[in-house]
Design a protein around this motif. Structure first.
Motif, short mmCIF file in Angstrom:
data_model
loop_
_atom_site.label_atom_id
_atom_site.label_comp_id
_atom_site.label_asym_id
_atom_site.label_seq_id
_atom_site.Cartn_x
_atom_site.Cartn_y
_atom_site.Cartn_z
N THR A 25 0.82 -1.21 0.00
CA THR A 25 0.00 0.00 0.00
C THR A 25 0.86 1.26 0.00
O THR A 25 0.52 2.25 -0.67
CB THR A 25 -0.94 0.02 1.21
N PRO A 32 -3.55 3.28 4.59
CA PRO A 32 -4.70 2.50 5.06
C PRO A 32 -5.34 2.98 6.35
O PRO A 32 -6.55 2.80 6.53
CB PRO A 32 -4.10 1.09 5.24
N TRP A 35 -8.43 5.05 6.05
CA TRP A 35 -9.68 4.42 5.60
C TRP A 35 -10.69 4.31 6.73
O TRP A 35 -11.90 4.20 6.48
CB TRP A 35 -9.39 3.05 4.99
#
Length: 286
Positions: A25, A32, A35
């Protein structure tokens, strides 16, 4: 005898899986942890400040260090002095997210951090999840840590920041946090530094995630426990310098974000009021 072997294999597999996720990622420019912002309870959680919207944060990131200051009963295993020296060497400031159970015996070291301009936040009494607690019990634990930290701060100063351990956060926790006047903060640069012991990989991954206005999350090192994160800190500070980014406290980054665009003079005065000394500013600009 087979059970420990299987457990060790499982732990190694989990670590490799985390490693792969964070590596992939970060190379794609993804963050992340942000998110979580899609989940309603995290809607007003602070993850970072966009430099396109808050132009005064350019050149700055907030460095946060969790689980301070020393959980081991033998306080000679604390690395607070080493962390403090490393931050001083790089003219960097940090927000330490403290666990109140880990403060006894290192109060003098904690006051030294405050003298240098660092900031303390609330990270509950211990390194565990609190989302499973009844609302009233969590509120008691939250207040317990706030009281312990504010005792160190002195002079009527208040704690401003809270980070839910393990990022496990519920609506009842949020109510208690809001009622106490705290702001919940996570970050956008993170890669399980507590579990992955390859300091160079951790630092490189977090630096790939880092941009102007980022909030970095790492964990407090101790002798024999997460000791590798001291090297992670050294590499991150070096990497930030190479990119022209200064590590500041959460409150300083927030102050910068609230400024009118391109107000450099105001940037300096606000940074000073948030705890940066003029000598640190000079060192950071060379």
């Amino acid at each position: 005898q087979l059970l420990p072997i299987h457990l060790c294999r499982c732990l190694r597999s989990c670590t490799r899986a985390m490693w792969a996720v964070w590596d992939a990622t970060s190379r794609m420019g993804l963050r992340p942890t942000t998110w979580l912002g899609a989940v309603p309870v995290f809607w007003d959680t602070l993850f970072n400040y966009s430099s396109s919207k808050h132009t005064a944060v350019r050149g700055h990131v907030a460095l946060t260090i969790d689980d301070g200051l020393c959980r081991q009963q033998d306080k000679s295993r604390a690395l607070v002095k080493e962390v403090r020296a490393l931050l001083r060497e790089h003219g960097a400031l940090a927000s330490f997210m403290l666990c109140s159970d880990y403060l006894e015996g290192v109060e003098e070291e904690a006051r030294g951090l405050l003298e240098d301009g660092h900031e303390f936040g609330n990270h509950c009494p211990r390194d565990r999840e609190y989302a499973s607690l009844p609302a009233g019990e969590f509120e008691e634990q939250l207040l317990l840590t706030n009281t312990a930290v504010e005792k160190l701060l002195g002079e009527g100063r208040k704690v401003r920041w809270f980070r839910a351990p393990q990022a496990k956060y519920t609506t009842s926790m949020k109510k208690a946090v809001d009622d106490l006047g705290l702001r919940h903060v996570l970050g956008d640069a993170y890669c399980d530094d507590w579990a992955v012991e390859d300091a160079e990989w951790v630092a490189n991954t977090m630096l790939r995630q880092t941009d102007h206005g980022s909030i970095l999350i790492m964990h407090m090192p101790e002798k024999g426990f997460r000791e590798h994160t001291l090297e992670v800190l050294r590499l991150i500070l070096k990497g930030l310098e190479q990119r022209g980014l200064r590590a500041v406290t959460l409150s300083t980054l927030e102050s910068l974000a609230e400024q009118a665009p391109n107000s450099q003079l105001s940037n300096i005065s606000r940074s000073l009021s948030a705890g940066l000394s003029s000598s640190q500013l000079t060192a950071g600009s060379t």
